[in-house]
Structures are given as structure tokens and as C-alpha cells.
Design an enzyme around this catalytic site. Structure first.
Site, mmCIF file in Angstrom:
data_model
loop_
_atom_site.group_PDB
_atom_site.id
_atom_site.type_symbol
_atom_site.label_atom_id
_atom_site.label_comp_id
_atom_site.label_asym_id
_atom_site.label_seq_id
_atom_site.Cartn_x
_atom_site.Cartn_y
_atom_site.Cartn_z
ATOM 1 N N SER A 130 0.845 -1.200 0.000
ATOM 2 C CA SER A 130 0.000 0.000 0.000
ATOM 3 C C SER A 130 0.881 1.251 0.000
ATOM 4 O O SER A 130 2.009 1.220 0.481
ATOM 5 C CB SER A 130 -0.859 0.066 1.264
ATOM 6 O OG SER A 130 -1.698 -1.041 1.374
ATOM 7 N N ALA A 165 0.091 1.417 -13.280
ATOM 8 C CA ALA A 165 -1.027 2.316 -13.573
ATOM 9 C C ALA A 165 -2.196 1.455 -14.041
ATOM 10 O O ALA A 165 -1.992 0.409 -14.680
ATOM 11 C CB ALA A 165 -0.630 3.325 -14.645
ATOM 12 N N LEU A 223 5.293 8.457 -2.801
ATOM 13 C CA LEU A 223 4.514 9.705 -2.746
ATOM 14 C C LEU A 223 5.107 10.725 -3.704
ATOM 15 O O LEU A 223 4.386 11.434 -4.416
ATOM 16 C CB LEU A 223 4.508 10.274 -1.321
ATOM 17 C CG LEU A 223 3.804 9.436 -0.249
ATOM 18 C CD1 LEU A 223 3.925 10.112 1.111
ATOM 19 C CD2 LEU A 223 2.334 9.224 -0.606
ATOM 20 N N CYS A 278 -5.252 7.611 -6.830
ATOM 21 C CA CYS A 278 -3.945 7.865 -6.208
ATOM 22 C C CYS A 278 -3.465 9.311 -6.184
ATOM 23 O O CYS A 278 -3.046 9.799 -5.138
ATOM 24 C CB CYS A 278 -2.889 7.014 -6.905
ATOM 25 S SG CYS A 278 -3.123 5.260 -6.621
ATOM 26 N N LYS A 341 -9.884 7.085 -16.703
ATOM 27 C CA LYS A 341 -9.014 6.989 -17.881
ATOM 28 C C LYS A 341 -9.502 5.805 -18.696
ATOM 29 O O LYS A 341 -10.365 5.047 -18.227
ATOM 30 C CB LYS A 341 -7.549 6.815 -17.477
ATOM 31 C CG LYS A 341 -7.273 5.519 -16.730
ATOM 32 C CD LYS A 341 -5.864 5.450 -16.170
ATOM 33 C CE LYS A 341 -4.876 4.947 -17.173
ATOM 34 N NZ LYS A 341 -3.586 4.532 -16.554
HETATM 35 P P1 NAD Z 1 -8.760 -1.382 -3.240
HETATM 36 O O1 NAD Z 1 -9.709 -0.609 -2.431
HETATM 37 O O2 NAD Z 1 -9.094 -1.767 -4.642
HETATM 38 O O3 NAD Z 1 -8.384 -2.751 -2.475
HETATM 39 C C1 NAD Z 1 -8.097 -2.838 -1.108
HETATM 40 C C2 NAD Z 1 -8.736 -4.113 -0.562
HETATM 41 O O4 NAD Z 1 -8.291 -4.321 0.773
HETATM 42 C C3 NAD Z 1 -10.265 -4.069 -0.496
HETATM 43 O O5 NAD Z 1 -10.801 -5.120 -1.256
HETATM 44 C C4 NAD Z 1 -10.572 -4.226 1.014
HETATM 45 O O6 NAD Z 1 -11.738 -4.984 1.254
HETATM 46 C C5 NAD Z 1 -9.326 -4.951 1.511
HETATM 47 N N1 NAD Z 1 -9.078 -4.805 2.943
HETATM 48 C C6 NAD Z 1 -9.094 -3.681 3.702
HETATM 49 N N2 NAD Z 1 -8.768 -3.960 4.986
HETATM 50 C C7 NAD Z 1 -8.523 -5.294 5.035
HETATM 51 C C8 NAD Z 1 -8.135 -6.182 6.092
HETATM 52 N N3 NAD Z 1 -7.888 -5.738 7.325
HETATM 53 N N4 NAD Z 1 -8.005 -7.503 5.789
HETATM 54 C C9 NAD Z 1 -8.244 -7.978 4.547
HETATM 55 N N5 NAD Z 1 -8.593 -7.169 3.509
HETATM 56 C C10 NAD Z 1 -8.734 -5.844 3.750
HETATM 57 O O7 NAD Z 1 -7.387 -0.558 -3.221
HETATM 58 P P2 NAD Z 1 -6.217 -0.543 -4.334
HETATM 59 O O8 NAD Z 1 -6.567 0.398 -5.428
HETATM 60 O O9 NAD Z 1 -5.827 -1.931 -4.642
HETATM 61 O O10 NAD Z 1 -5.064 0.164 -3.502
HETATM 62 C C11 NAD Z 1 -4.389 -0.498 -2.455
HETATM 63 C C12 NAD Z 1 -3.169 0.319 -2.058
HETATM 64 O O11 NAD Z 1 -2.264 0.407 -3.152
HETATM 65 C C13 NAD Z 1 -3.471 1.751 -1.652
HETATM 66 O O12 NAD Z 1 -2.595 2.122 -0.620
HETATM 67 C C14 NAD Z 1 -3.144 2.540 -2.902
HETATM 68 O O13 NAD Z 1 -2.758 3.859 -2.606
HETATM 69 C C15 NAD Z 1 -1.983 1.770 -3.471
HETATM 70 N N6 NAD Z 1 -1.811 1.873 -4.929
HETATM 71 C C16 NAD Z 1 -2.887 1.843 -5.760
HETATM 72 C C17 NAD Z 1 -2.700 1.892 -7.143
HETATM 73 C C18 NAD Z 1 -3.860 1.855 -8.097
HETATM 74 O O14 NAD Z 1 -3.643 2.036 -9.279
HETATM 75 N N7 NAD Z 1 -5.074 1.605 -7.672
HETATM 76 C C19 NAD Z 1 -1.409 1.951 -7.661
HETATM 77 C C20 NAD Z 1 -0.335 1.973 -6.776
HETATM 78 C C21 NAD Z 1 -0.553 1.934 -5.419
HETATM 79 C C1 UDX Z 2 -1.027 6.532 -11.233
HETATM 80 C C2 UDX Z 2 0.484 6.408 -11.514
HETATM 81 O O1 UDX Z 2 0.732 6.605 -12.916
HETATM 82 C C3 UDX Z 2 0.987 5.040 -11.089
HETATM 83 O O2 UDX Z 2 2.405 4.966 -11.262
HETATM 84 C C4 UDX Z 2 0.634 4.820 -9.636
HETATM 85 O O3 UDX Z 2 1.062 3.544 -9.219
HETATM 86 C C5 UDX Z 2 -0.859 4.984 -9.403
HETATM 87 O O4 UDX Z 2 -1.293 6.275 -9.876
HETATM 88 P P1 UDX Z 2 -3.233 5.685 -12.453
HETATM 89 O O5 UDX Z 2 -3.924 6.635 -11.549
HETATM 90 O O6 UDX Z 2 -3.730 4.294 -12.535
HETATM 91 O O7 UDX Z 2 -1.688 5.576 -12.055
HETATM 92 O O8 UDX Z 2 -3.253 6.255 -13.943
HETATM 93 P P2 UDX Z 2 -2.396 7.355 -14.735
HETATM 94 O O9 UDX Z 2 -2.107 6.804 -16.063
HETATM 95 O O10 UDX Z 2 -1.258 7.862 -13.965
HETATM 96 O O11 UDX Z 2 -3.463 8.519 -14.941
HETATM 97 C C6 UDX Z 2 -3.954 9.285 -13.853
HETATM 98 C C7 UDX Z 2 -4.838 10.402 -14.367
HETATM 99 O O12 UDX Z 2 -4.079 11.380 -15.077
HETATM 100 C C8 UDX Z 2 -5.903 9.919 -15.349
HETATM 101 O O13 UDX Z 2 -7.114 10.595 -15.082
HETATM 102 C C9 UDX Z 2 -5.328 10.298 -16.688
HETATM 103 O O14 UDX Z 2 -6.308 10.483 -17.664
HETATM 104 C C10 UDX Z 2 -4.639 11.612 -16.345
HETATM 105 N N1 UDX Z 2 -3.555 11.973 -17.287
HETATM 106 C C11 UDX Z 2 -2.475 11.160 -17.447
HETATM 107 C C12 UDX Z 2 -3.627 13.174 -17.982
HETATM 108 O O15 UDX Z 2 -4.584 13.923 -17.841
HETATM 109 N N2 UDX Z 2 -2.595 13.511 -18.833
HETATM 110 C C13 UDX Z 2 -1.506 12.726 -19.012
HETATM 111 O O16 UDX Z 2 -0.618 13.098 -19.794
HETATM 112 C C14 UDX Z 2 -1.441 11.510 -18.298
#
Ligand code: NAD
Ligand code: UDX
Length: 468
Positions: A130, A165, A223, A278, A341
Site C-alpha cells: 500500500s 497504472a 509519494l 492515487c 481513464k
Molecule cells: P482497493 O480498495 O481496490 O483494495 C483494497 C482491498 O483491501 C479491499 O478489497 C478491502 O476490502 C481490503 N481490505 C481492507 N482492509 C482489510 C483487512 N484488514 N483484511 C483484509 N482485507 C482488507 O485498493 P487498491 O486500489 O488496490 O489500492 C491499495 C493500495 O495500493 C493503496 O494504498 C493505494 O494507494 C496503493 N496503490 C494503488 C494503485 C492503483 O492504481 N489503484 C497503484 C499503486 C498503489
Molecule cells: C497513477 C500512476 O501513474 C501510477 O504509477 C501509480 O502507481 C498509481 O497512480 P493511475 O492513476 O492508474 O496511475 O493512472 P495514470 O495513467 O497515472 O493517470 C492518472 C490520471 O491522469 C488519469 O485521469 C489520466 O487520464 C490523467 N492523465 C495522465 C492526464 O490527464 N494527462 C496525461 O498526460 C497523463
């Protein structure tokens, strides 16, 4: 160094599901169990209809599920029998209390840590997947050590932030730019834990792309990476406003900028605003940490990236209203795309939500079409606004009798529509507001549309360019 043969991942979401599917695919010798507290989510992972849409994911899950990839709600059982535990739970922005609206809510993380502590009878390597505030590992270590009742159990905490992403998750996981692993550098055990995780990734990621760092650098790098990416989008979006005011073309400006090898061409697409779960959350979290350390100027610098994004969404709504003779009351406006997106059904922080609410506030009736987002999801995101919204399964029905179309998501299919046919079914004058710069604006004008595209020359400049 422990050669890991069993991995558990807590959190079967957008990150946990795809990353674990990739590990299972590339490491047939490792048993991977993904757990979640949500029964419907786990049921979906075990069905033909996976809970998330990600190109290429279905095939991999089908190939590995039941062999070395398992999905279950037996959180405790899976933790107890695994050597390495990834924590990939959601870390949303706090809604109440200290730091509300900015700080990361670590409730789910802490609860996962307490469960790990309670059921662990053997040593565990804990991997922070996370995105968390810098120095979270320190807090988690305390929770683990003080809550584990079995003596002699050792917890090694690593930070391994995820950079995938959405929409390209499987490609990103197959060939990552880098894998970042942070760990304690002092002490043999800490180093061994890092080596164990390096060994997992080395099954498919070239060694030179696996970077190790200290824990705090790894946590902060995640971050910082999101803040830098979002900052590029806000920067080009700020230019889009200036382009509209001066007759410059933001695509040409972005192209010229991107040719500078120091700047590079990626993430310079002007848009109606960045969305996704994110960027905003992580920048607010970063800025809040700065505030807590008394770094007000640094915090304000990063807050302004979010501020510019809000400005861009507002500006888009204002443009629609002003272009349509300052009144959109009772006019049908079609939104093409609702996801944040293309190639995802995810709508978290999608700009379509704020823009949609803005248009409804001005009295519009919205017709929404998105190839992947479900009606139920739109209803959840738009809440009370739904009384002014109809969702459609076909783009042409959504566009029939509409006064305007707003492109909210850059889905490829929008480019290949028969725009002549669309013009035929819309009210006249027919307006196009391209919030993603994906359509052929000259062609649309030839057909008869009035076209506004973000950061592109608009009316007075267009006329002067044509010598009128
Ligand atoms: P998500 O909400 O899709 O998934 C999280 C899951 O964790 C949920 O299904 C929830 O039910 C489960 N959960 C919560 N507490 C729990 C517990 N105590 N035991 C078991 N399961 C539990 O979230 P996500 O988009 O997969 O993001 C997860 C993390 O990764 C976040 O910190 C996010 O910032 C980070 N992250 C997300 C992305 C992305 O593209 N979505 C990319 C990079 C990093
Ligand atoms: C982002 C980061 O790219 C990824 O590395 C991180 O792990 C999670 O957050 P994501 O949010 O899945 O990924 O998609 P991303 O492709 O980064 O796009 C984010 C938003 O920016 C979207 O709404 C996209 O449409 C917008 N975007 C992206 C723009 O408006 N212009 C660009 O040139 C690129």
C-alpha cells in the site's frame, strides 16, 4: 536468506489482485494466496467475472487459479501458513478527525497488522505494498511486536511500493521501469529479508531494475513519484488555459517541450483533469506530512497541484455553459466516458464526477455512456444528481437529441465513431467539448459541429487563422 515458497497478500483490490497474479505466473514454485475481508470481492475473483477490468488479467488468473494462485476470505489461515505477507489494503484520505481531507487513513493497515500479529507463530517478512506516509513501517513494527503473543517470532518490514497504472497494469507488472525495495540496512536479518524479496522479483525482472533503498526513502519515493507525475499534468493544464487565451495550441507546445530530452514526452497530455484513486490522495498526504514538519511552503507548493486540477475541471464546466449561450437549463448533454481513464472501469476521483455535478448545477440533463462503467457505479458516484441523469448502453442513443457532447475519457472507440451519423441525430447547433483531445477537430467542423477543445485555438483565433 529465506527462499520464499508461500506468499499471502492482504487486500484483493486493484493492486493486490494483479500483482499477485503476476507473481503466481512468474513463480510457479511459490504458492500465492490473496485474502480479503470482502466476501463478494473474493467470490468475484473466484468466478468468471473478475471484480476489476484490466487488459490481460483474465487470462493470467485463469491460468494460475487453483494451481498456485488462491483467493479466500480465510485471512488468518493464509497469514499463519505464509512466510511473506504483502499488505495491499486501501489507504484512503481521512474523512474525519485530525488531518481530515488530507492525511492518509491507516485504519485498514493497522487492522491488518493486528491480525498478522495475533495469528503469527513463525517469522514473517511483511511487505508494505500500500502507499503509506513516510515512516509508517516504524509504527507498524510497534503494532506487530507489541501484539504478538508467541515469543521469538520475528517480523521484518519492507517497503515495496507499487508503481503500476490502471489500464496497463499487466504490462507494467511484466516489465516494470523499476522495482523498489526498502528495508533496514543495519543487521543481517534486515538485509536477508530484502534479499528474499529481491529473489522473488528476480524470477522475471532484470537485476538492474531492482533497486534497494532504506525504508524511509522507499516510502517517500512512492509519494514523490505520484506528486511529480501529477505536477506535470497540472503544469500542461495550466498551459492549456493560456493557450486558449492566446491562440497557441497546447498539443504543439507539449510536443515542443517533450522533444527536450531533459523534459521528455510522457505525461504531457492536457486534459479535463487527472483522476484516479492515487494522485490527489497521495499529494494531499505528502503535503500534510510537510505541514506536520512545519514545511508550510513545501506543502503549499504541492497543494497548488491539486488546486490547478480543480481549476481545470471548473474551467471546463464554465466553457460549456458560456459557449452554449450561457444557458444549459434542460438541455440534454451527453458525456462520453465516465471512467477516470481509458481501459478501466474505475471511476475513483474521475473528472466526469465533478464536471457532471457542475453541469447539473446549471440545470443540464445528462446522458452518460461509458463502455465499461456499470450503471450502478455511476449511480453511486452521482448520488442525488441521478434524478437529472440517464445512463445508456449505446453511444448513439445517448447522443440522440443532445445539444452537446463532452468527451470525458479517452476511450479509443470514441475516435472511430461515425461522427456524421452522430451530427445527424443531435440538436443543432451541435457542440463538441473535447476534454481529452482525441477527436479530429477539423473534420468535426467540416461536418458542422461547433468544437471546443482544451488548450486549442477557439473562435476568434480560429477565424483569424482562416483569414476571416
Ligand atoms: P482497493 O480498495 O481496490 O483494495 C483494497 C482491498 O483491501 C479491499 O478489497 C478491502 O476490502 C481490503 N481490505 C481492507 N482492509 C482489510 C483487512 N484488514 N483484511 C483484509 N482485507 C482488507 O485498493 P487498491 O486500489 O488496490 O489500492 C491499495 C493500495 O495500493 C493503496 O494504498 C493505494 O494507494 C496503493 N496503490 C494503488 C494503485 C492503483 O492504481 N489503484 C497503484 C499503486 C498503489
Ligand atoms: C497513477 C500512476 O501513474 C501510477 O504509477 C501509480 O502507481 C498509481 O497512480 P493511475 O492513476 O492508474 O496511475 O493512472 P495514470 O495513467 O497515472 O493517470 C492518472 C490520471 O491522469 C488519469 O485521469 C489520466 O487520464 C490523467 N492523465 C495522465 C492526464 O490527464 N494527462 C496525461 O498526460 C497523463
Amino acid at each position: 536468506v529465506v527462499k520464499v515458497t508461500s506468499i499471502c497478500c492482504i487486500g484483493a483490490g486493484y493492486v493486490g489482485g494483479p500483482t499477485m497474479a503476476m507473481i503466481a505466473l512468474k513463480c510457479p514454485h511459490i504458492k500465492v494466496t490473496v485474502v480479503d475481508i470482502s466476501q463478494p470481492r473474493i467470490d468475484a475473483w473466484n468466478s468468471d467475472e473478475l471484480p476489476i477490468y484490466e487488459p490481460g488479467l483474465d487470462e493470467i488468473v485463469k491460468q494460475c487459479r487453483g494451481k498456485n494462485l488462491f483467493f479466500t476470505t480465510d485471512v488468518e489461515g493464509a497469514i499463519a501458513e505464509s512466510e511473506m505477507i504483502f499488505v495491499s489494503v486501501n489507504t484512503p484520505t481521512k474523512k474525519t478527525g485530525l488531518g481530515k481531507g488530507k492525511a492518509a487513513d491507516l485504519t485498514y493497515w493497522e487492522s491488518a497488522a493486528r491480525t498478522i500479529a495475533a495469528v503469527s507463530k513463525t517469522n514473517k517478512i511483511i511487505v508494505e505494498k500500500s502507499t503509506v506516509p513516510v515512516r509508517t513501517a516504524e509504527a507498524i513494527e510497534k503494532v506487530l511486536q507489541r501484539n504478538c503473543n508467541t515469543s521469538g517470532v520475528r517480523f521484518d518490514i519492507l517497503s515495496n511500493p507499487e508503481f503500476l497504472a490502471e489500464g496497463t497494469a499487466m504490462d507494467d507488472l511484466t516489465a516494470p521501469d523499476r522495482v523498489l525495495i526498502g528495508g533496514k540496512i543495519e543487521g543481517q536479518e534486515g538485509t536477508d529479508a530484502v534479499a528474499s524479496l529481491v529473489e522473488v522479483y528476480a524470477n522475471w525482472v532484470p537485476q538492474e531494475r531492482i533497486i534497494t533503498a532504506n525504508l524511509w526513502s522507499a516510502e517517500l519515493s512512492k509519494l514523490a513519484a505520484n506528486a511529480f507525475l501529477a505536477q506535470r499534468i497540472s503544469s500542461i493544464n495550466s498551459m492549456s488555459a493560456l493557450c486558449e487565451a492566446t491562440g497557441a495550441d497546447v498539443s504543439q507546445v507539449a510536443y515542443a517541450l517533450g522533444k527536450d530530452s531533459r523534459i521528455g514526452p510522457k505525461f504531457l497530455n492536457a486534459s479535463v483533469g487527472f483522476g484516479g484513486s492515487c494522485f490527489q490522495k497521495d499529494i494531499l498526504n505528502l503535503a500534510y506530512i510537510c505541514e506536520c514538519h512545519g514545511l508550510t511552503e513545501v506543502a503549499d507548493y504541492w497543494y497548488s497541484v491539486v488546486g490547478m486540477n480543480d481549476y481545470q475541471k471548473n474551467r471546463f464546466v464554465k466553457r460549456v455553459v458560456s459557449a452554449m449561450f450561457n444557458t444549459i437549463r434542460n438541455k440534454k448533454i451527453c458525456m462520453l466516458g465516465f471512467a477516470f481513464k481509458k481501459d478501466t472501469g474505475d471511476t475513483r476521483e474521475a473528472p466526469a464526477i465533478d464536471v457532471g455535478n457542475g453541469l447539473i448545477e446549471d440545470g443540464a440533463r445528462l446522458a452518460i455512456y461509458d463502455p465499461k462503467v456499470s450503471d450502478a457505479q455511476i449511480a453511486m458516484d452521482m448520488g442525488a444528481g441521478m434524478s437529472n441523469i440517464t445512463t445508456y448502453k449505446s453511444h448513439i442513443e445517448a447522443l440522440r437529441d443532445a445539444h452537446a457532447v463532452c468527451v470525458m475519457t479517452e476511450w479509443d472507440e470514441f475516435k472511430s465513431y461515425d461522427w456524421g451519423e452522430i451530427y445527424g441525430v443531435m440538436q443543432k447547433p451541435a457542440f463538441v467539448f473535447d476534454g481529452r483531445l482525441i477527436l479530429d477537430h477539423d473534420k468535426l467542423r467540416e461536418i458542422g459541429f461547433i468544437v471546443y477543445a482544451l488548450g486549442k485555438p477557439i473562435e476568434p483565433f480560429l477565424r483569424s487563422a482562416e483569414g476571416n
